[in-house]
Scaffold this motif. Structure first.
Motif, PDB file in Angstrom:
ATOM      1  N   MET A   1     -26.290  -0.073 -17.524  1.00 29.20           N
ATOM      2  CA  MET A   1     -24.629   0.039 -17.205  1.00 29.20           C
ATOM      3  C   MET A   1     -24.240   1.148 -18.313  1.00 29.20           C
ATOM      4  N   LEU A   2     -24.658   0.971 -19.638  1.00 34.73           N
ATOM      5  CA  LEU A   2     -24.132   1.617 -20.633  1.00 34.73           C
ATOM      6  C   LEU A   2     -24.359   3.202 -20.470  1.00 34.73           C
ATOM      7  N   GLU A   3     -25.453   3.503 -19.659  1.00 36.16           N
ATOM      8  CA  GLU A   3     -26.060   4.619 -19.746  1.00 36.16           C
ATOM      9  C   GLU A   3     -25.169   5.378 -18.525  1.00 36.16           C
ATOM     10  N   ILE A   4     -24.902   4.858 -17.504  1.00 37.21           N
ATOM     11  CA  ILE A   4     -23.941   5.123 -16.383  1.00 37.21           C
ATOM     12  C   ILE A   4     -22.586   5.467 -16.903  1.00 37.21           C
ATOM     13  N   ALA A   5     -22.207   4.504 -17.749  1.00 36.10           N
ATOM     14  CA  ALA A   5     -21.015   4.582 -18.180  1.00 36.10           C
ATOM     15  C   ALA A   5     -20.798   5.985 -19.102  1.00 36.10           C
ATOM     16  N   TYR A  42     -35.796   3.969 -25.595  1.00 30.97           N
ATOM     17  CA  TYR A  42     -36.399   3.072 -26.761  1.00 30.97           C
ATOM     18  C   TYR A  42     -35.633   1.597 -26.350  1.00 30.97           C
ATOM     19  N   PHE A  43     -34.278   1.808 -26.097  1.00 29.97           N
ATOM     20  CA  PHE A  43     -33.523   0.359 -26.255  1.00 29.97           C
ATOM     21  C   PHE A  43     -33.346  -0.230 -24.675  1.00 29.97           C
ATOM     22  N   PHE A  44     -33.262   0.751 -23.590  1.00 36.41           N
ATOM     23  CA  PHE A  44     -32.940   0.252 -22.585  1.00 36.41           C
ATOM     24  C   PHE A  44     -34.029   0.430 -21.194  1.00 36.41           C
ATOM     25  N   ASN A  45     -34.890   1.309 -21.843  1.00 34.08           N
ATOM     26  CA  ASN A  45     -35.954   1.697 -20.687  1.00 34.08           C
ATOM     27  C   ASN A  45     -35.404   2.649 -19.614  1.00 34.08           C
ATOM     28  N   GLY A  46     -34.254   3.156 -20.343  1.00 33.84           N
ATOM     29  CA  GLY A  46     -33.817   4.477 -19.310  1.00 33.84           C
ATOM     30  C   GLY A  46     -33.933   5.903 -19.736  1.00 33.84           C
ATOM     31  N   GLY A  47     -32.796   6.465 -19.488  1.00 35.85           N
ATOM     32  CA  GLY A  47     -32.696   7.890 -20.061  1.00 35.85           C
ATOM     33  C   GLY A  47     -32.740   8.939 -19.047  1.00 35.85           C
ATOM     34  N   ASN A  48     -33.214   8.560 -17.788  1.00 36.48           N
ATOM     35  CA  ASN A  48     -33.422   9.518 -16.715  1.00 36.48           C
ATOM     36  C   ASN A  48     -32.042  10.008 -16.144  1.00 36.48           C
ATOM     37  N   ILE A  49     -30.983   9.100 -16.336  1.00 37.51           N
ATOM     38  CA  ILE A  49     -29.606   9.540 -15.767  1.00 37.51           C
ATOM     39  C   ILE A  49     -28.962  10.403 -16.936  1.00 37.51           C
TER      40      ILE A  49
END
Length: 445
Positions: A1-5, A42-49
């Motif tokens: 959610m943080l990444e999308i925001a 590292y923290f959210f296993n994200g980064g693609n967006i």
């Protein structure tokens, strides 16, 4: 959610702010792209967006600037860009793995989209000073992060950036790539993703900040701040042990001295000599172990330096035997299915899109530089001098390094080219207006 925001905030900001502010936004955040992406991985296993933020911002900028008129430029530049785009797209759709080829496709197309946008702008002195200020701020932050990574929080920052493979029971750090160390000594990398990228970025900024010393347009920066930045960035460049960075910094500064044709050349040489002596004294006194590495690296006696020649000749042989290209992304060694990889941006591009593709790429760069050089004179503005002093060394370095074609250098390179051509157009328009005003005054007498 943080990444999308965060991604939504960036996109909405790009839509509603002015195009000048959008360019400043890009300039400020480009050096932190790898850090932001790695943070979410590292923290959210994200980064693609969040990783596509720059592409979205560039497309919005392209629309903002060109929504009322078509892309305007020299006919040959426009034709070369369209030809290059066509070849890249052709080799993209015919490559073996389209998904793996997308990052390389972005590297080929989006920096040129940014260049096309900048060509349609009028570059005022006030806007340029703001660009310099933003570049200086980001450079200073990266300098601080370089020192923190190298002397205090290497493990923490390297883990966050994804550089570490594992740490054994004895505390030995095994990095994912051999470039993190040289002769057992950690290289300064900051938060740019690797020491070679860090070194090339520092050399890029050294050339830009050096141009301020040789021109009256210092913007918001005093001489003391400029000297401090140059001193700190020079240390960072040395501790990165980046041979490409050394070449770009030295040749870029020498080109600036030539372009400025300063009358106080003796004073300039004395200043540079004093700067070098102080820097050398600090390095020899406090970091003697790094001096040996610099000597071995520059003399090609260090293993990775010695291997570079063999890798380059292997690339030349391979491309001569297979000259027609293998597809976009086939030299991207981040993917398991890559076919080949050379320590040369030029050779990698040639392997991917063939001799015709690289010929168009080189012709496009050389013609842009020629158009800037054609209008160059002793009174040429600082933007033109920076564009030439940056572009010429980068073209040469691209034959022997891959880091000129990576983040964030490839974007800053095209920004310099775009600003250089745009500023010349602005100067021509202003000169024409003054000339017309003078003729009108004479006609009224």
């Amino acid at each position: 959610m943080l990444e999308i925001a965060l991604f939504s905030i960036v996109v909405l900001s790009a839509i509603f702010i002015k195009k000048e502010s959008l360019i400043l936004l890009l300039i400020f955040f480009l050096p932190f792209h790898s850090f932001i992406k790695s943070f979410f991985q590292y923290f959210f296993n994200g980064g693609n967006i969040i990783s596509v933020w720059k592409e979205v911002v560039i497309l919005i900028l392209l629309f903002k600037i060109n929504k009322n008129h078509l892309f305007k430029s020299e006919r040959l530049i426009k034709q070369l860009i369209y030809l290059f785009f066509s070849i890249v797209v052709l080799y993209f759709i015919t490559t073996d793995n389209l998904i793996n080829a997308i990052p390389t496709l972005r590297d080929h197309l989006f920096p040129i989209f940014l260049f096309m946008s900048l060509l349609s702008m009028q570059i005022s002195k006030e806007f340029f000073t703001r660009i310099i200020l933003f570049l200086a701020i980001t450079a200073f932050i990266n300098v601080l992060m370089g020192f923190l990574q190298s002397f205090m929080f290497n493990i923490e920052i390297s883990q966050l950036m994804g550089s570490i493979d594992f740490i054994d029971d004895n505390g030995y750090v095994k990095y994912k790539t051999s470039s993190a160390r040289i002769l057992g000594i950690e290289r300064m990398a900051g938060i740019l993703g690797g020491p070679n990228v860090f070194g090339v970025y520092m050399s890029f900024m050294i050339v830009i900040i050096s141009a301020l010393l040789l021109n009256k347009e210092k913007g918001f920066l005093s001489k003391r701040i400029i000297f401090l930045l140059l001193f700190l960035m020079s240390i960072c460049l040395l501790f990165s042990f980046s041979r490409a960075g050394f070449f770009i910094a030295i040749s870029g500064v020498m080109l600036l001295l030539y372009f400025n044709k300063t009358k106080n050349i003796g004073k300039t040489i004395i200043g540079l000599s004093f700067f070098s002596i102080v820097l050398s004294f600090i390095i020899f006194t406090y970091f003697p172990e790094k001096v040996q590495i610099l000597e071995l690296s520059l003399s090609s006696k260090e293993a990775s330096a010695a291997d570079r020649d063999d890798n380059f000749m292997k690339g030349i042989t391979t491309i001569i035997e297979e000259p027609f290209g293998h597809g976009v992304g086939t030299t991207d060694n981040r993917n398991k299915g890559y076919k080949n990889f050379f320590e040369s941006a030029i050779l990698n591009i040639t392997f991917e899109i063939g001799f015709l593709g690289i010929a168009i790429w080189i012709c496009l760069h050389l013609f842009i530089v020629f158009k800037i050089w054609q209008k160059y004179n002793n009174r040429a503005n600082i933007i033109v001098k920076i564009a030439l002093a940056i572009s010429l060394p980068l073209i040469v370095t691209s034959f022997f390094s891959i880091n000129t074609y990576g983040m964030p250098i490839i974007y800053f390179w095209w920004i310099c080219l775009g600003l250089g051509l745009s500023s010349m157009k602005t100067m021509t328009n202003v000169s024409q207006i003054k000339q017309n005003a003078t003729l009108n005054n004479y006609s009224n007498i």
